[in-house]
Design a protein around this motif. Structure first.
Motif, PDB file in Angstrom:
ATOM      1  N   ALA A   1       0.834  -1.209   0.000  1.00 48.40           N
ATOM      2  CA  ALA A   1       0.000   0.000   0.000  1.00 48.40           C
ATOM      3  C   ALA A   1       0.869   1.261   0.000  1.00 48.40           C
ATOM      4  O   ALA A   1       0.566   2.233  -0.707  1.00 48.40           O
ATOM      5  N   PHE A   2       1.955   1.251   0.778  1.00 53.98           N
ATOM      6  CA  PHE A   2       2.856   2.405   0.834  1.00 53.98           C
ATOM      7  C   PHE A   2       3.475   2.657  -0.544  1.00 53.98           C
ATOM      8  O   PHE A   2       3.518   3.801  -1.014  1.00 53.98           O
ATOM      9  N   VAL A   3       3.938   1.590  -1.190  1.00 46.72           N
ATOM     10  CA  VAL A   3       4.527   1.728  -2.521  1.00 46.72           C
ATOM     11  C   VAL A   3       3.480   2.240  -3.510  1.00 46.72           C
ATOM     12  O   VAL A   3       3.748   3.170  -4.289  1.00 46.72           O
ATOM     13  N   ARG A   4       2.279   1.680  -3.489  1.00 50.03           N
ATOM     14  CA  ARG A   4       1.212   2.118  -4.389  1.00 50.03           C
ATOM     15  C   ARG A   4       0.910   3.610  -4.172  1.00 50.03           C
ATOM     16  O   ARG A   4       0.837   4.392  -5.126  1.00 50.03           O
ATOM     17  N   ASP A   5       0.745   3.996  -2.914  1.00 47.41           N
ATOM     18  CA  ASP A   5       0.439   5.397  -2.599  1.00 47.41           C
ATOM     19  C   ASP A   5       1.576   6.317  -3.019  1.00 47.41           C
ATOM     20  O   ASP A   5       1.340   7.437  -3.483  1.00 47.41           O
ATOM     21  N   PHE A   6       2.812   5.853  -2.852  1.00 44.87           N
ATOM     22  CA  PHE A   6       3.968   6.678  -3.211  1.00 44.87           C
ATOM     23  C   PHE A   6       4.008   6.912  -4.716  1.00 44.87           C
ATOM     24  O   PHE A   6       4.171   8.044  -5.168  1.00 44.87           O
ATOM     25  N   VAL A   7       3.824   5.847  -5.485  1.00 46.91           N
ATOM     26  CA  VAL A   7       3.830   5.998  -6.944  1.00 46.91           C
ATOM     27  C   VAL A   7       2.683   6.910  -7.366  1.00 46.91           C
ATOM     28  O   VAL A   7       2.867   7.829  -8.171  1.00 46.91           O
ATOM     29  N   GLN A   8       1.502   6.709  -6.800  1.00 44.58           N
ATOM     30  CA  GLN A   8       0.334   7.529  -7.161  1.00 44.58           C
ATOM     31  C   GLN A   8       0.483   8.985  -6.729  1.00 44.58           C
ATOM     32  O   GLN A   8      -0.144   9.864  -7.321  1.00 44.58           O
ATOM     33  N   SER A   9       1.345   9.267  -5.750  1.00 48.26           N
ATOM     34  CA  SER A   9       1.566  10.644  -5.288  1.00 48.26           C
ATOM     35  C   SER A   9       2.311  11.474  -6.329  1.00 48.26           C
ATOM     36  O   SER A   9       2.307  12.702  -6.264  1.00 48.26           O
ATOM     37  N   GLY A  10       2.977  10.796  -7.266  1.00 50.87           N
ATOM     38  CA  GLY A  10       3.766  11.503  -8.264  1.00 50.87           C
ATOM     39  C   GLY A  10       5.196  11.763  -7.827  1.00 50.87           C
ATOM     40  O   GLY A  10       6.011  12.256  -8.615  1.00 50.87           O
ATOM     41  N   LYS A  11       5.525  11.433  -6.580  1.00 49.18           N
ATOM     42  CA  LYS A  11       6.896  11.606  -6.099  1.00 49.18           C
ATOM     43  C   LYS A  11       7.788  10.514  -6.693  1.00 49.18           C
ATOM     44  O   LYS A  11       7.307   9.463  -7.114  1.00 49.18           O
ATOM     45  N   VAL A  12       9.078  10.766  -6.686  1.00 47.97           N
ATOM     46  CA  VAL A  12      10.064   9.862  -7.271  1.00 47.97           C
ATOM     47  C   VAL A  12      10.100   8.519  -6.544  1.00 47.97           C
ATOM     48  O   VAL A  12      10.184   8.465  -5.314  1.00 47.97           O
TER      49      VAL A  12
END
Length: 184
Positions: A96-107
């Motif tokens: 979930a953390f990885v999914r949210d991070f990618v979806q945030s647009g951050k590197v």
């Protein structure tokens, strides 16, 4: 080299099976550039790094991934090692953390076997990426396009194949964090 003072970079790893150099080399690069690296893992305590199949040093966990917030970090690094991403993709909080991070647009920068976690997070569809060659079928089956290149940037995703690619991987990571997004 980019000056990353004030930036905080999350490194997400499982409890063991981390390819040591794929953690320590990018860690040193972001630290030398002035950023603060933070080690996240599903469990508190220490993580066991490896040099291929041989145990290397242990590293202390700074924070559990379940208590981490994407908002607190400027970028996410996913080191490889075969067992590391395989364990991470079985942890719902990590996925979930990885999914949210990618979806945030951050590197998000993943090397070697680490794209397995990206596959599990269902964030490779329509993206071009690279990895250790054995992951190419998994990436294609998840809707991604696998290519054999030293470093691939697609949107906010940066991927590389193996430890030999670390100089290019680290350079792209620092450049992307300095500009807030991955360079095209």
């Amino acid at each position: 080299m980019s000056h990353l003072s004030g930036k905080t970079i999350a490194f997400l790893v499982a409890s063991e099976g981390i390819e040591r150099v794929e953690l320590t080399d990018p860690w040193k690069a972001v630290s030398d550039a002035g950023a603060t690296p933070v080690l996240l893992s599903p469990k508190e305590g220490e993580v066991q790094t490896f040099n291929h199949l041989d145990k290397a040093e242990k590293r202390p966990v700074d924070k559990t991934v379940s208590s981490a917030s994407v908002d607190d970090y400027d970028a996410l690094v996913l080191p490889g090692g075969v067992a590391n991403p395989d364990a991470l993709r079985m942890d719902q909080d990590a996925v979930a953390f990885v999914r949210d991070f990618v979806q945030s647009g951050k590197v998000v920068a993943a090397i070697c076997h680490a794209p397995w976690t990206l596959v599990e997070a269902d964030v490779v569809r329509g993206k071009q990426l690279t990895s250790w060659p054995s992951l190419q079928t998994d990436i294609r089956n998840a809707g991604g396009e696998w290519v054999d290149k030293e470093v691939v940037v697609d949107g906010n995703l940066i991927t590389s194949r193996n430890p030999d690619d670390l100089p290019a991987f680290n350079s792209q990571l620092l450049e992307a964090v300095a500009h807030g997004v991955a360079a095209q």
